[in-house]
Design a protein around this motif. Structure first.
Motif, PDB file in Angstrom:
ATOM      1  N   HIS A   1       8.347  -4.392   7.401  1.00  0.00           N
ATOM      2  CA  HIS A   1       7.758  -3.526   5.947  1.00  0.00           C
ATOM      3  C   HIS A   1       9.285  -3.238   5.183  1.00  0.00           C
ATOM      4  O   HIS A   1      10.247  -2.821   5.536  1.00  0.00           O
ATOM      5  CB  HIS A   1       7.119  -2.432   6.122  1.00  0.00           C
ATOM      6  CG  HIS A   1       7.612  -1.401   7.085  1.00  0.00           C
ATOM      7  ND1 HIS A   1       7.590  -1.503   8.572  1.00  0.00           N
ATOM      8  CD2 HIS A   1       8.136  -0.188   6.971  1.00  0.00           C
ATOM      9  CE1 HIS A   1       8.123  -0.515   9.072  1.00  0.00           C
ATOM     10  NE2 HIS A   1       8.461   0.155   8.130  1.00  0.00           N
TER      11      HIS A   1
ATOM     12  N   VAL B   1       7.429   1.730  12.826  1.00  0.00           N
ATOM     13  CA  VAL B   1       6.255   0.792  12.880  1.00  0.00           C
ATOM     14  C   VAL B   1       6.921  -0.539  13.096  1.00  0.00           C
ATOM     15  O   VAL B   1       7.671  -1.179  12.123  1.00  0.00           O
ATOM     16  CB  VAL B   1       5.352   0.770  11.793  1.00  0.00           C
ATOM     17  CG1 VAL B   1       4.403  -0.176  11.849  1.00  0.00           C
ATOM     18  CG2 VAL B   1       5.017   2.196  11.353  1.00  0.00           C
TER      19      VAL B   1
ATOM     20  N   ASN C   1      13.783  -0.627   7.137  1.00  0.00           N
ATOM     21  CA  ASN C   1      14.516  -0.158   8.594  1.00  0.00           C
ATOM     22  C   ASN C   1      14.422  -1.299   9.731  1.00  0.00           C
ATOM     23  O   ASN C   1      13.089  -1.698   9.788  1.00  0.00           O
ATOM     24  CB  ASN C   1      13.972   1.242   9.076  1.00  0.00           C
ATOM     25  CG  ASN C   1      14.153   1.962   8.111  1.00  0.00           C
ATOM     26  OD1 ASN C   1      15.551   2.313   7.374  1.00  0.00           O
ATOM     27  ND2 ASN C   1      13.255   3.055   7.553  1.00  0.00           N
TER      28      ASN C   1
ATOM     29  N   PHE D   1       1.040  -1.111  -0.087  1.00  0.00           N
ATOM     30  CA  PHE D   1      -0.110  -0.068  -0.093  1.00  0.00           C
ATOM     31  C   PHE D   1       0.931   1.209  -0.078  1.00  0.00           C
ATOM     32  O   PHE D   1       2.210   1.165   0.419  1.00  0.00           O
ATOM     33  CB  PHE D   1      -0.781  -0.057   1.198  1.00  0.00           C
ATOM     34  CG  PHE D   1      -0.116  -0.278   2.559  1.00  0.00           C
ATOM     35  CD1 PHE D   1      -0.046  -1.544   2.997  1.00  0.00           C
ATOM     36  CD2 PHE D   1       0.180   0.919   3.219  1.00  0.00           C
ATOM     37  CE1 PHE D   1       0.493  -1.789   4.175  1.00  0.00           C
ATOM     38  CE2 PHE D   1       0.876   0.520   4.622  1.00  0.00           C
ATOM     39  CZ  PHE D   1       0.930  -0.770   4.949  1.00  0.00           C
TER      40      PHE D   1
ATOM     41  N   ASN E   1       3.213   9.063   3.788  1.00  0.00           N
ATOM     42  CA  ASN E   1       3.924  10.281   4.099  1.00  0.00           C
ATOM     43  C   ASN E   1       4.925  10.245   2.956  1.00  0.00           C
ATOM     44  O   ASN E   1       6.011  10.040   3.270  1.00  0.00           O
ATOM     45  CB  ASN E   1       4.344  10.581   5.410  1.00  0.00           C
ATOM     46  CG  ASN E   1       5.345  11.791   5.413  1.00  0.00           C
ATOM     47  OD1 ASN E   1       5.313  12.784   4.694  1.00  0.00           O
ATOM     48  ND2 ASN E   1       6.231  11.906   6.262  1.00  0.00           N
TER      49      ASN E   1
ATOM     50  N   GLN F   1      13.693   2.304  12.544  1.00  0.00           N
ATOM     51  CA  GLN F   1      12.160   1.454  12.291  1.00  0.00           C
ATOM     52  C   GLN F   1      11.024   2.083  13.312  1.00  0.00           C
ATOM     53  O   GLN F   1      11.460   2.162  14.444  1.00  0.00           O
ATOM     54  CB  GLN F   1      12.225  -0.059  12.694  1.00  0.00           C
ATOM     55  CG  GLN F   1      10.865  -0.687  12.390  1.00  0.00           C
ATOM     56  CD  GLN F   1      10.866  -2.151  12.748  1.00  0.00           C
ATOM     57  OE1 GLN F   1      12.076  -2.707  12.902  1.00  0.00           O
ATOM     58  NE2 GLN F   1       9.985  -2.858  12.237  1.00  0.00           N
TER      59      GLN F   1
ATOM     60  N   LEU G   1       4.841   0.697   0.339  1.00  0.00           N
ATOM     61  CA  LEU G   1       5.089  -0.205   1.617  1.00  0.00           C
ATOM     62  C   LEU G   1       4.662  -1.773   1.217  1.00  0.00           C
ATOM     63  O   LEU G   1       3.601  -1.760   0.718  1.00  0.00           O
ATOM     64  CB  LEU G   1       4.616   0.229   2.955  1.00  0.00           C
ATOM     65  CG  LEU G   1       5.080   1.682   3.295  1.00  0.00           C
ATOM     66  CD1 LEU G   1       4.204   1.888   4.563  1.00  0.00           C
ATOM     67  CD2 LEU G   1       6.457   1.744   3.858  1.00  0.00           C
TER      68      LEU G   1
ATOM     69  N   ARG H   1       8.150  10.077   0.588  1.00  0.00           N
ATOM     70  CA  ARG H   1       9.294  10.627   0.407  1.00  0.00           C
ATOM     71  C   ARG H   1       9.768  10.817  -0.995  1.00  0.00           C
ATOM     72  O   ARG H   1      10.861  11.100  -1.313  1.00  0.00           O
ATOM     73  CB  ARG H   1      10.340  10.016   0.912  1.00  0.00           C
ATOM     74  CG  ARG H   1      10.472   9.985   2.666  1.00  0.00           C
ATOM     75  CD  ARG H   1       9.243  10.404   3.384  1.00  0.00           C
ATOM     76  NE  ARG H   1       9.552  10.211   5.022  1.00  0.00           N
ATOM     77  CZ  ARG H   1       9.079   9.342   5.602  1.00  0.00           C
ATOM     78  NH1 ARG H   1       7.874   8.784   5.228  1.00  0.00           N
ATOM     79  NH2 ARG H   1       9.363   8.926   6.930  1.00  0.00           N
TER      80      ARG H   1
ATOM     81  N   HIS I   1      10.040  -0.349   2.062  1.00  0.00           N
ATOM     82  CA  HIS I   1       9.841   0.661   1.287  1.00  0.00           C
ATOM     83  C   HIS I   1      10.392   0.477  -0.140  1.00  0.00           C
ATOM     84  O   HIS I   1      11.607   0.316  -0.300  1.00  0.00           O
ATOM     85  CB  HIS I   1      10.630   1.906   2.094  1.00  0.00           C
ATOM     86  CG  HIS I   1      10.323   2.249   3.611  1.00  0.00           C
ATOM     87  ND1 HIS I   1       9.478   3.426   3.948  1.00  0.00           N
ATOM     88  CD2 HIS I   1      10.723   1.790   4.590  1.00  0.00           C
ATOM     89  CE1 HIS I   1       9.422   3.472   4.944  1.00  0.00           C
ATOM     90  NE2 HIS I   1      10.169   2.493   5.589  1.00  0.00           N
TER      91      HIS I   1
END
Ligand code: 5GP
Length: 118
Positions: free
Chosen positions: A103, A99, A90, A30, A34, A97, A42, A36, A105
Motif C-alpha cells: 500500500h 499490513v 513501508n 480508501f 487512523n 509495514q 491508502l 496522520r 500512503h
C-alpha cells in the motif's frame, strides 16, 4: 507468502467497509482509518502482493502503471496535487509495514515535515 486474511484483503473482498476514494480494474484507494494528516489515503493494488519486491517481481506492467496512475488520481481528487503530498510505502520489518498487502500512503493537507525520524 500472502496472507488472505490481512485487513486489506478483507476490505478488497468487501468483508470490512472502507471510505472509498478511487477504484479501477487494478487498484483501490480508501481513507486511512487512523489519519496522520488532513489527507491520508491508502492506495493498493487489487492483486495479492505483500510488498514492493513482490509487486515488482510478479505484477504485470499494466498493474504497475495502474497503481502509479491511481496515486496521481487520488492526489488530484483529494486536492493536494498542487500543494504537494508525501508518498510512503513501508516495506517489511525495518520499513515498519503493519499490513502485509502493498500500500501507498498519500499524506497531505499540511506541511508533512521531516522525512524520517532520526
Ligand atoms: P503500514 O504501517 O502497514 O504502512 O500502514 C497500515 C495502515 O493501515 C495504517 O496507517 C493504519 O491506520 C491503516 N489501517 C489499519 N487497519 C485499517 C482498516 O481496517 N481500515 C483502514 N481504512 N485502514 C486501516
Amino acid at each position: 507468502m500472502y496472507d488472505d486474511n490481512n485487513i486489506f484483503a478483507r476490505i478488497l473482498r468487501g468483508e470490512i467497509p472502507c471510505k472509498k476514494v478511487h477504484e479501477d480494474e487494478h487498484t483501490l484507494a480508501f481513507e486511512d482509518i487512523n489519519p496522520r494528516a488532513p489527507v491520508h489515503t491508502l492506495v493498493i493494488p487489487k492483486g495479492k502482493y505483500v510488498s514492493m519486491n513482490d509487486f515488482v517481481e510478479k505484477a504485470s506492467d499494466t498493474e504497475i502503471a495502474a497503481l502509479m496512475r491511481a496515486v496521481r488520481t487520488v492526489a488530484a481528487r483529494k486536492g493536494v496535487d498542487a500543494s504537494g503530498f508525501r508518498l510512503i510505502a513501508n516495506n517489511g520489518v525495518d520499513g515498519g509495514q503493519e499490513v502485509p498487502h502493498l500500500h501507498f500512503h498519500v499524506l497531505g493537507g499540511r506541511v508533512i515535515g521531516a522525512m524520517v525520524a532520526r
